[in-house]
Write a protein that holds these residues in place. Structure first.
Motif, short mmCIF file in Angstrom:
data_model
loop_
_atom_site.label_atom_id
_atom_site.label_comp_id
_atom_site.label_asym_id
_atom_site.label_seq_id
_atom_site.Cartn_x
_atom_site.Cartn_y
_atom_site.Cartn_z
N ILE A 166 -10.27 3.03 11.65
CA ILE A 166 -9.12 2.92 10.74
C ILE A 166 -9.54 3.43 9.37
CG2 ILE A 166 -7.60 1.26 9.58
CD1 ILE A 166 -8.22 -0.67 11.91
N SER A 167 -8.67 4.10 8.66
CA SER A 167 -8.96 4.51 7.30
C SER A 167 -9.06 3.28 6.39
CB SER A 167 -7.86 5.44 6.78
OG SER A 167 -7.79 5.36 5.37
N THR A 168 -10.24 3.07 5.81
CA THR A 168 -10.43 1.89 4.96
C THR A 168 -9.49 1.92 3.76
OG1 THR A 168 -12.77 2.04 5.53
CG2 THR A 168 -12.19 0.49 3.81
N SER A 169 -9.31 3.10 3.18
CA SER A 169 -8.43 3.19 2.01
C SER A 169 -7.00 2.78 2.36
CB SER A 169 -8.38 4.60 1.43
OG SER A 169 -9.49 5.34 1.77
N LEU A 170 -6.55 3.26 3.53
CA LEU A 170 -5.18 2.92 3.93
C LEU A 170 -5.06 1.43 4.20
CD1 LEU A 170 -2.29 3.68 4.78
CD2 LEU A 170 -3.15 4.05 7.09
N PHE A 171 -6.04 0.88 4.91
CA PHE A 171 -6.01 -0.54 5.24
C PHE A 171 -5.96 -1.39 3.97
CE2 PHE A 171 -8.26 -4.55 6.28
CZ PHE A 171 -7.36 -5.03 7.20
N LEU A 172 -6.82 -1.05 3.00
CA LEU A 172 -6.84 -1.83 1.75
C LEU A 172 -5.54 -1.66 0.98
CD1 LEU A 172 -10.49 -1.31 0.49
CD2 LEU A 172 -9.40 -3.47 1.14
N LEU A 173 -5.03 -0.43 0.97
CA LEU A 173 -3.77 -0.18 0.27
C LEU A 173 -2.66 -1.06 0.82
CD1 LEU A 173 -2.06 2.04 -1.58
CD2 LEU A 173 -1.35 2.74 0.70
N VAL A 174 -2.55 -1.08 2.17
CA VAL A 174 -1.48 -1.87 2.79
C VAL A 174 -1.67 -3.35 2.48
CG1 VAL A 174 -0.35 -2.49 4.96
CG2 VAL A 174 -1.10 -0.14 4.58
N CYS A 175 -2.92 -3.84 2.64
CA CYS A 175 -3.18 -5.26 2.38
C CYS A 175 -2.87 -5.62 0.93
CB CYS A 175 -4.62 -5.62 2.71
SG CYS A 175 -4.97 -5.53 4.47
N ASN A 176 -3.25 -4.76 0.00
CA ASN A 176 -2.98 -5.03 -1.41
C ASN A 176 -1.49 -5.03 -1.71
OD1 ASN A 176 -5.55 -5.49 -2.48
ND2 ASN A 176 -5.99 -3.29 -2.52
N LEU A 177 -0.80 -4.06 -1.11
CA LEU A 177 0.64 -3.96 -1.33
C LEU A 177 1.37 -5.21 -0.80
CD1 LEU A 177 2.12 -1.38 -2.46
CD2 LEU A 177 2.89 -1.00 -0.13
N TYR A 178 0.88 -5.74 0.34
CA TYR A 178 1.51 -6.92 0.93
C TYR A 178 1.20 -8.19 0.16
CZ TYR A 178 3.63 -5.35 5.29
OH TYR A 178 4.46 -4.79 6.22
N THR A 179 0.11 -8.18 -0.59
CA THR A 179 -0.36 -9.44 -1.16
C THR A 179 -0.05 -9.57 -2.65
OG1 THR A 179 -2.16 -9.37 0.44
CG2 THR A 179 -2.37 -10.94 -1.35
N PHE A 180 -0.13 -8.45 -3.38
CA PHE A 180 -0.03 -8.56 -4.83
C PHE A 180 1.25 -7.93 -5.35
CE2 PHE A 180 -4.54 -8.41 -3.66
CZ PHE A 180 -4.89 -9.68 -4.08
N ASP A 181 2.06 -8.78 -5.95
CA ASP A 181 3.34 -8.34 -6.47
C ASP A 181 3.14 -7.26 -7.52
OD1 ASP A 181 5.82 -8.93 -5.76
OD2 ASP A 181 6.10 -10.63 -7.10
N GLY A 182 3.93 -6.23 -7.44
CA GLY A 182 3.89 -5.21 -8.48
C GLY A 182 2.71 -4.27 -8.35
N TYR A 183 1.91 -4.40 -7.28
CA TYR A 183 0.78 -3.49 -7.11
C TYR A 183 1.28 -2.09 -6.81
CZ TYR A 183 -3.04 -0.99 -4.90
OH TYR A 183 -3.95 -0.02 -4.57
N SER A 184 0.71 -1.15 -7.50
CA SER A 184 1.04 0.23 -7.23
C SER A 184 -0.25 1.04 -7.41
CB SER A 184 2.15 0.65 -8.20
OG SER A 184 2.16 2.02 -8.36
N PRO A 185 -0.65 1.79 -6.38
CA PRO A 185 -1.96 2.44 -6.41
C PRO A 185 -2.03 3.56 -7.45
CG PRO A 185 -0.70 3.21 -4.54
CD PRO A 185 0.12 2.13 -5.19
N ASP A 186 -3.21 3.80 -8.03
CA ASP A 186 -3.34 4.92 -8.96
C ASP A 186 -3.50 6.23 -8.17
OD1 ASP A 186 -5.96 4.86 -8.03
OD2 ASP A 186 -6.65 3.62 -9.70
N THR A 187 -3.47 7.34 -8.85
CA THR A 187 -3.48 8.64 -8.16
C THR A 187 -4.74 8.83 -7.35
OG1 THR A 187 -4.10 9.51 -10.30
CG2 THR A 187 -1.89 10.05 -9.51
N ASN A 188 -5.85 8.31 -7.85
CA ASN A 188 -7.10 8.44 -7.14
C ASN A 188 -7.05 7.74 -5.78
OD1 ASN A 188 -9.77 9.18 -6.74
ND2 ASN A 188 -10.53 7.25 -7.63
N THR A 189 -6.57 6.49 -5.79
CA THR A 189 -6.42 5.74 -4.54
C THR A 189 -5.48 6.48 -3.60
OG1 THR A 189 -6.57 3.76 -5.91
CG2 THR A 189 -5.93 3.44 -3.62
N LEU A 190 -4.39 6.96 -4.16
CA LEU A 190 -3.37 7.63 -3.37
C LEU A 190 -3.93 8.87 -2.67
CD1 LEU A 190 -0.42 6.88 -2.99
CD2 LEU A 190 0.19 8.53 -4.75
#
Lengths: 201, 227
Positions: free
Chosen positions: B49-73
């Motif tokens: 599994i892509s670690t970046s994608l997995f973390l992105l999804v988990c962060n999005l589900y958990t932290f209100d208002g989270y929006s990834p920066d361009t680097n993460t994206l």
């Protein structure tokens, strides 16, 4: 601008650096004045003086022992104040449930200001609406027609009103009931005995 | 600012201990529990599994208002994201939605509702909406993105069109919630109706996060390669 027209702000935050920093940043804007600074809830309640605040900024870390919805109950003297969280980083959704909004210590002064003004606006408009909840008889009639699946044009013809008026009734019905879709309004009408299942056949 | 977010050296189990609702994210990655003491990175690598994608999804589900920066994206692989979305469509349709609807049908079966028929119709109509919504993504949008990735020229579609037409599955759920909370007859006791509502709330939350994954992440990534 005289002090009377400003939003009076209380800051409740354990870190002196952050407290003083936020005060400084907020007071760059003429709309805000910070009239109370406290390190914790105890001192907020103990210290005497003018405590008429419009906005209370609070670090949620110091209320973690309370259930989130109870945040407002911590300030019984301020039923109308806006309560915003001061955040150092992301926290989980549930901690923030009781707050009206969120400021991050990484925001610059302009962004903090913008966020506070936004919170003030949305809150005032949602409070204005609270008293206006019951559907009028006319709205109930229109609702029945909507539930039966009539189009705006058909409703306008049936009730001898303009389409524009139908649209405005629909908006008010949705605002008062909190229900937006036609299928939802049909459910609403049957659950409230405005129509029966047979009417819909 | 990335303070307080999940990161790849964390133990994977701690993610679930922090936010149990991530249990609803796992099926999209084909991930079961049995996490042991492994870190997020170890688990992801083991499962491909892509670690970046997995973390992105988990962060999005958990932290209100989270929006990834361009680097993460820029680290998110589009094919993996589409696979995740498709897997979660399947989970929504095969497990989540039928469970919500079953709970509501149970309310009708226990006899405390006299408007059962309309409620059944409402659920059936909603299910069809969800099927059509997911179907459009899988049959039109994803193939388009795949053809873009393959470098094939397609002139008749662009992601803006998807953005405009992304229908709202939220409104009907919100209506249903309103009606159950406000207008259930008193014979429908709290013990009978709370499970239906709780499942409805969980379903609605996950669907809204799924939508923001599509609207914030998928569209942004596709716009980059369209240029």
């Amino acid at each position: 601008m005289s002090n009377l027209n400003k939003n009076r702000i209380a800051i409740i935050e354990p870190s002196p650096v952050i407290r003083i920093g936020i005060k400084k940043i907020l007071e760059e804007n003429a709309r805000f004045t910070v009239t109370g600074i406290y390190s914790d809830l105890q001192s907020f309640h103990d210290i005497k003086g003018d405590k008429n605040f419009d906005i209370i900024l609070l670090n949620p870390a110091i209320v973690n022992c309370y259930r989130p919805f109870a945040v407002r109950n911590l300030f019984p003297g301020h039923p109308d104040a806006i309560i915003a969280a001061i955040l150092y980083g992301y926290v989980d959704n549930e901690t923030l449930t009781g707050f009206d909004g969120v400021l991050s210590i990484y925001d610059d002064s302009e962004k903090m200001m913008k966020k506070l003004q936004q919170i003030t606006k949305t809150l005032v408009s949602s409070r204005d609406r609270v008293n206006d909840i019951d559907l009028s008889n006319r709205e109930k009639e229109i609702l029945i027609s909507i539930a039966k699946g009539l189009t705006n044009k058909e409703i306008a013809d049936k009730h001898f009103i303009s389409i524009h008026t139908v649209v405005s009734h629909r908006k008010n019905i949705s605002r008062k009931t909190g229900i937006k879709t036609v299928a939802g309004l049909t459910l609403y009408a049957t659950f409230n005995n405005l129509i029966s299942q047979e009417d819909l056949q | 600012m990335n303070h307080g977010l999940f990161y790849e050296k964390m133990k994977a189990a701690d993610l679930v201990l922090t936010n149990y609702r991530l249990l609803f994210v796992f099926p999209g990655f084909g991930l079961n529990l049995d996490l042991g003491e492994s870190t997020v990175k170890q688990i992801c690598e083991k499962k491909g599994i892509s670690t970046s994608l997995f973390l992105l999804v988990c962060n999005l589900y958990t932290f209100d208002g989270y929006s990834p920066d361009t680097n993460t994206l820029s680290q998110i692989p589009l094919t993996d994201l589409m696979r995740y979305l498709k897997n979660s469509h399947k989970d929504f349709l095969e497990n989540r939605l039928p469970k919500v609807i079953d709970r509501i049908l149970n309310l009708i079966d226990c006899g405390c509702l006299k408007n059962g028929e309309i409620l059944v119709k409402f659920c059936e109509k909603y299910k069809q909406e969800v099927i059509a919504h997911f179907g459009y993504e899988e049959q039109v949008v994803f193939p388009y993105i795949r053809s873009l990735l393959d470098g094939e020229k397609t002139t008749n579609y662009n992601i803006k069109e998807y953005e405009r037409n992304h229908s709202d599955l939220d409104d009907a759920l919100n209506d249903l919630k309103n009606i159950l909370i406000k207008y259930l007859p008193p014979e429908c006791t709290i013990e009978k109706c709370r499970d239906a509502l709780i499942d409805l709330f969980l379903f609605e939350f996950d669907l809204s996060k799924h939508t923001s994954l599509e609207e914030q992440i998928l569209i942004a990534l596709v716009e980059r390669i369209e240029k």
